[in-house]
Design a protein around this motif. Sequence first.
Motif, PDB file in Angstrom:
ATOM      1  N   ALA A 104     -21.143  16.774 -14.094  1.00 45.99           N
ATOM      2  CA  ALA A 104     -20.451  15.629 -12.616  1.00 45.99           C
ATOM      3  C   ALA A 104     -19.959  14.695 -13.780  1.00 45.99           C
ATOM      4  O   ALA A 104     -19.808  13.932 -13.015  1.00 45.99           O
ATOM      5  N   ALA A 105     -19.304  14.921 -14.599  1.00 45.44           N
ATOM      6  CA  ALA A 105     -17.458  14.613 -14.632  1.00 45.44           C
ATOM      7  C   ALA A 105     -17.004  14.060 -14.010  1.00 45.44           C
ATOM      8  O   ALA A 105     -16.410  15.129 -12.890  1.00 45.44           O
ATOM      9  N   ALA A 106     -16.596  12.868 -14.227  1.00 41.57           N
ATOM     10  CA  ALA A 106     -15.163  12.532 -13.318  1.00 41.57           C
ATOM     11  C   ALA A 106     -13.967  13.369 -13.952  1.00 41.57           C
ATOM     12  O   ALA A 106     -13.293  13.447 -13.068  1.00 41.57           O
ATOM     13  N   GLN A 107     -14.212  13.659 -15.029  1.00 42.71           N
ATOM     14  CA  GLN A 107     -12.455  14.063 -15.875  1.00 42.71           C
ATOM     15  C   GLN A 107     -13.244  15.093 -16.514  1.00 42.71           C
ATOM     16  O   GLN A 107     -13.074  14.994 -17.630  1.00 42.71           O
ATOM     17  N   PRO A 108     -13.230  15.774 -16.166  1.00 42.60           N
ATOM     18  CA  PRO A 108     -13.976  17.800 -17.030  1.00 42.60           C
ATOM     19  C   PRO A 108     -13.121  17.504 -18.092  1.00 42.60           C
ATOM     20  O   PRO A 108     -11.975  18.404 -17.581  1.00 42.60           O
ATOM     21  N   GLN A 109     -13.416  17.976 -19.271  1.00 45.59           N
ATOM     22  CA  GLN A 109     -12.691  18.836 -20.622  1.00 45.59           C
ATOM     23  C   GLN A 109     -12.600  20.072 -19.799  1.00 45.59           C
ATOM     24  O   GLN A 109     -13.451  20.291 -19.623  1.00 45.59           O
ATOM     25  N   THR A 110     -11.242  20.361 -20.661  1.00 46.33           N
ATOM     26  CA  THR A 110     -10.983  21.785 -20.502  1.00 46.33           C
ATOM     27  C   THR A 110     -11.370  22.330 -21.829  1.00 46.33           C
ATOM     28  O   THR A 110     -11.467  21.750 -22.994  1.00 46.33           O
ATOM     29  N   ILE A 111     -12.870  23.168 -22.688  1.00 41.57           N
ATOM     30  CA  ILE A 111     -13.450  23.994 -22.798  1.00 41.57           C
ATOM     31  C   ILE A 111     -13.100  24.882 -22.981  1.00 41.57           C
ATOM     32  O   ILE A 111     -13.121  26.097 -22.679  1.00 41.57           O
ATOM     33  N   HIS A 112     -12.706  25.543 -25.006  1.00 37.47           N
ATOM     34  CA  HIS A 112     -11.885  26.739 -25.117  1.00 37.47           C
ATOM     35  C   HIS A 112     -12.898  26.738 -26.034  1.00 37.47           C
ATOM     36  O   HIS A 112     -13.107  27.265 -27.170  1.00 37.47           O
ATOM     37  N   ASP A 113     -13.503  27.903 -25.205  1.00 38.98           N
ATOM     38  CA  ASP A 113     -15.337  29.006 -25.462  1.00 38.98           C
ATOM     39  C   ASP A 113     -14.614  29.945 -26.110  1.00 38.98           C
ATOM     40  O   ASP A 113     -15.958  31.142 -26.050  1.00 38.98           O
ATOM     41  N   PHE A 114     -14.450  30.073 -27.277  1.00 36.29           N
ATOM     42  CA  PHE A 114     -13.546  31.121 -27.904  1.00 36.29           C
ATOM     43  C   PHE A 114     -12.675  30.972 -29.329  1.00 36.29           C
ATOM     44  O   PHE A 114     -12.160  29.747 -29.231  1.00 36.29           O
ATOM     45  N   ARG A 115     -12.590  32.285 -29.781  1.00 40.27           N
ATOM     46  CA  ARG A 115     -12.079  32.406 -31.351  1.00 40.27           C
ATOM     47  C   ARG A 115     -11.025  33.480 -30.876  1.00 40.27           C
ATOM     48  O   ARG A 115     -11.010  34.361 -30.544  1.00 40.27           O
ATOM     49  N   GLY A 116     -10.633  32.782 -32.199  1.00 40.07           N
ATOM     50  CA  GLY A 116      -9.360  34.582 -32.984  1.00 40.07           C
ATOM     51  C   GLY A 116      -8.405  34.376 -31.788  1.00 40.07           C
ATOM     52  O   GLY A 116      -7.715  35.728 -31.833  1.00 40.07           O
ATOM     53  N   PHE A 117      -7.710  33.646 -30.810  1.00 32.48           N
ATOM     54  CA  PHE A 117      -6.785  33.809 -29.622  1.00 32.48           C
ATOM     55  C   PHE A 117      -5.262  32.902 -30.615  1.00 32.48           C
ATOM     56  O   PHE A 117      -5.501  32.281 -31.565  1.00 32.48           O
ATOM     57  N   PRO A 118      -4.487  33.360 -29.941  1.00 28.96           N
ATOM     58  CA  PRO A 118      -2.869  32.125 -30.171  1.00 28.96           C
ATOM     59  C   PRO A 118      -3.493  31.079 -30.034  1.00 28.96           C
ATOM     60  O   PRO A 118      -4.212  30.802 -28.987  1.00 28.96           O
ATOM     61  N   PRO A 119      -2.586  30.125 -30.633  1.00 31.11           N
ATOM     62  CA  PRO A 119      -2.722  29.014 -29.993  1.00 31.11           C
ATOM     63  C   PRO A 119      -1.719  28.494 -29.264  1.00 31.11           C
ATOM     64  O   PRO A 119      -2.410  27.219 -28.731  1.00 31.11           O
ATOM     65  N   ALA A 120      -1.383  28.895 -28.903  1.00 32.32           N
ATOM     66  CA  ALA A 120      -0.762  28.305 -27.463  1.00 32.32           C
ATOM     67  C   ALA A 120      -1.858  28.292 -25.973  1.00 32.32           C
ATOM     68  O   ALA A 120      -1.627  27.540 -25.306  1.00 32.32           O
ATOM     69  N   LEU A 121      -3.238  29.641 -26.611  1.00 27.31           N
ATOM     70  CA  LEU A 121      -4.049  28.983 -25.524  1.00 27.31           C
ATOM     71  C   LEU A 121      -4.961  28.429 -25.590  1.00 27.31           C
ATOM     72  O   LEU A 121      -5.654  27.128 -24.944  1.00 27.31           O
ATOM     73  N   TYR A 122      -4.987  27.594 -26.719  1.00 29.76           N
ATOM     74  CA  TYR A 122      -5.835  26.126 -27.086  1.00 29.76           C
ATOM     75  C   TYR A 122      -5.047  25.009 -27.422  1.00 29.76           C
ATOM     76  O   TYR A 122      -5.531  24.066 -26.851  1.00 29.76           O
ATOM     77  N   ALA A 123      -3.406  25.007 -26.619  1.00 32.46           N
ATOM     78  CA  ALA A 123      -2.541  23.744 -26.090  1.00 32.46           C
ATOM     79  C   ALA A 123      -3.061  24.041 -24.719  1.00 32.46           C
ATOM     80  O   ALA A 123      -2.788  22.721 -24.124  1.00 32.46           O
ATOM     81  N   LEU A 124      -3.698  24.886 -23.471  1.00 32.72           N
ATOM     82  CA  LEU A 124      -3.616  24.501 -22.544  1.00 32.72           C
ATOM     83  C   LEU A 124      -4.639  23.519 -21.933  1.00 32.72           C
ATOM     84  O   LEU A 124      -6.155  23.592 -22.670  1.00 32.72           O
ATOM     85  N   ARG A 125      -4.342  23.171 -21.007  1.00 37.74           N
ATOM     86  CA  ARG A 125      -5.278  21.595 -20.453  1.00 37.74           C
ATOM     87  C   ARG A 125      -5.565  22.161 -18.674  1.00 37.74           C
ATOM     88  O   ARG A 125      -4.120  22.520 -18.056  1.00 37.74           O
ATOM     89  N   TYR A 126      -6.696  22.288 -18.134  1.00 39.25           N
ATOM     90  CA  TYR A 126      -6.604  22.375 -17.080  1.00 39.25           C
ATOM     91  C   TYR A 126      -7.289  21.300 -16.389  1.00 39.25           C
ATOM     92  O   TYR A 126      -8.861  20.669 -16.475  1.00 39.25           O
ATOM     93  N   PRO A 127      -6.399  19.968 -16.020  1.00 42.20           N
ATOM     94  CA  PRO A 127      -6.822  18.337 -16.080  1.00 42.20           C
ATOM     95  C   PRO A 127      -7.247  17.901 -14.594  1.00 42.20           C
ATOM     96  O   PRO A 127      -7.408  17.312 -13.868  1.00 42.20           O
ATOM     97  N   ALA A 128      -8.071  18.814 -13.937  1.00 43.47           N
ATOM     98  CA  ALA A 128      -8.695  19.348 -12.223  1.00 43.47           C
ATOM     99  C   ALA A 128      -9.817  17.311 -13.237  1.00 43.47           C
ATOM    100  O   ALA A 128     -10.480  17.239 -13.709  1.00 43.47           O
ATOM    101  N   ILE A 129     -10.029  17.045 -11.365  1.00 44.86           N
ATOM    102  CA  ILE A 129     -11.233  15.930 -11.398  1.00 44.86           C
ATOM    103  C   ILE A 129     -12.412  16.493 -10.473  1.00 44.86           C
ATOM    104  O   ILE A 129     -12.545  17.486 -10.828  1.00 44.86           O
ATOM    105  N   GLY A 130     -13.477  15.613 -10.785  1.00 38.53           N
ATOM    106  CA  GLY A 130     -14.868  16.196 -10.546  1.00 38.53           C
ATOM    107  C   GLY A 130     -15.257  15.649  -9.256  1.00 38.53           C
ATOM    108  O   GLY A 130     -14.025  15.061  -8.703  1.00 38.53           O
ATOM    109  N   SER A 131     -16.010  15.936  -8.520  1.00 39.42           N
ATOM    110  CA  SER A 131     -16.341  15.424  -7.102  1.00 39.42           C
ATOM    111  C   SER A 131     -17.325  15.032  -7.351  1.00 39.42           C
ATOM    112  O   SER A 131     -18.612  15.675  -7.587  1.00 39.42           O
TER     113      SER A 131
END
Length: 264
Positions: A59-86
Amino acid sequence: MTTTPTLPSLFVSHGSPMLALEDSPAGRFLDGLGTAIGRPRAILIASAHFEHPGPALSAAAQPQTIHDFRGFPPALYALRYPAIGSASLCARAADLLAGAGFAPVRDAARGLDHGAWVPLLRMYRDADVPVVSLSVDPMQDAAWHYRAGRALAPLREEGVLVIGSGGFSHNLRELDWHGGMPADWMTAFTDPLRARLLAGDVDGVLDWRQLPQALRNHPSPEHLLPLFVALGAAGAEPAARLLHASVELGSLALDAFAFEGRAS
């Protein structure tokens, strides 16, 4: 007077989080899927990585991008998906679920885990479609998730794209890191499950645990549960179309399906 076209419901296999970055058959398929489907009014996505006892909705108006994984390259953790909620979609989905006898909760703190944002990044890269995430409950069976999907079927007639994001097979302990041929134990399960889906055998699909090597392909069920939500969201008499099939690391089946049926 214009009408909103009825959308199919989708099941996609999200595989590794590296799907967000790597060139792969599954990634290229997802790159074109959003264009093929068109831009929906909003998206409701059931993710294997959002587990909750009973249905929960972000129900978040601006849901955060959760990086729920470990051991991957830094470029993956830099990604964001800034969609809005509804808020309107969250409320509508909650009402539909409640009307079907569920007790949904709305989670104002929940962001988008990688089961949600990774495929959506490939499908709708501009993040310009509002997104609400739906949980799965590994303590409940396939029929329970199918029933939840059936409750949400009217959304398809309201311009909402309902997606289940999981994995057609998911045994991370037996991946072939040398990228060999598809494992026999994987195809012993995925071939008949695919055949049952394409034949419209809903009862056979819901009885997935009786298929050969079922528990070897899914030692825990959470990655298959979104399939049943998507199947249910197609409505009555669902017809399946296989949109994509590829295998990574020998036993990671990345099938994707579209489902269409009668919403009522």
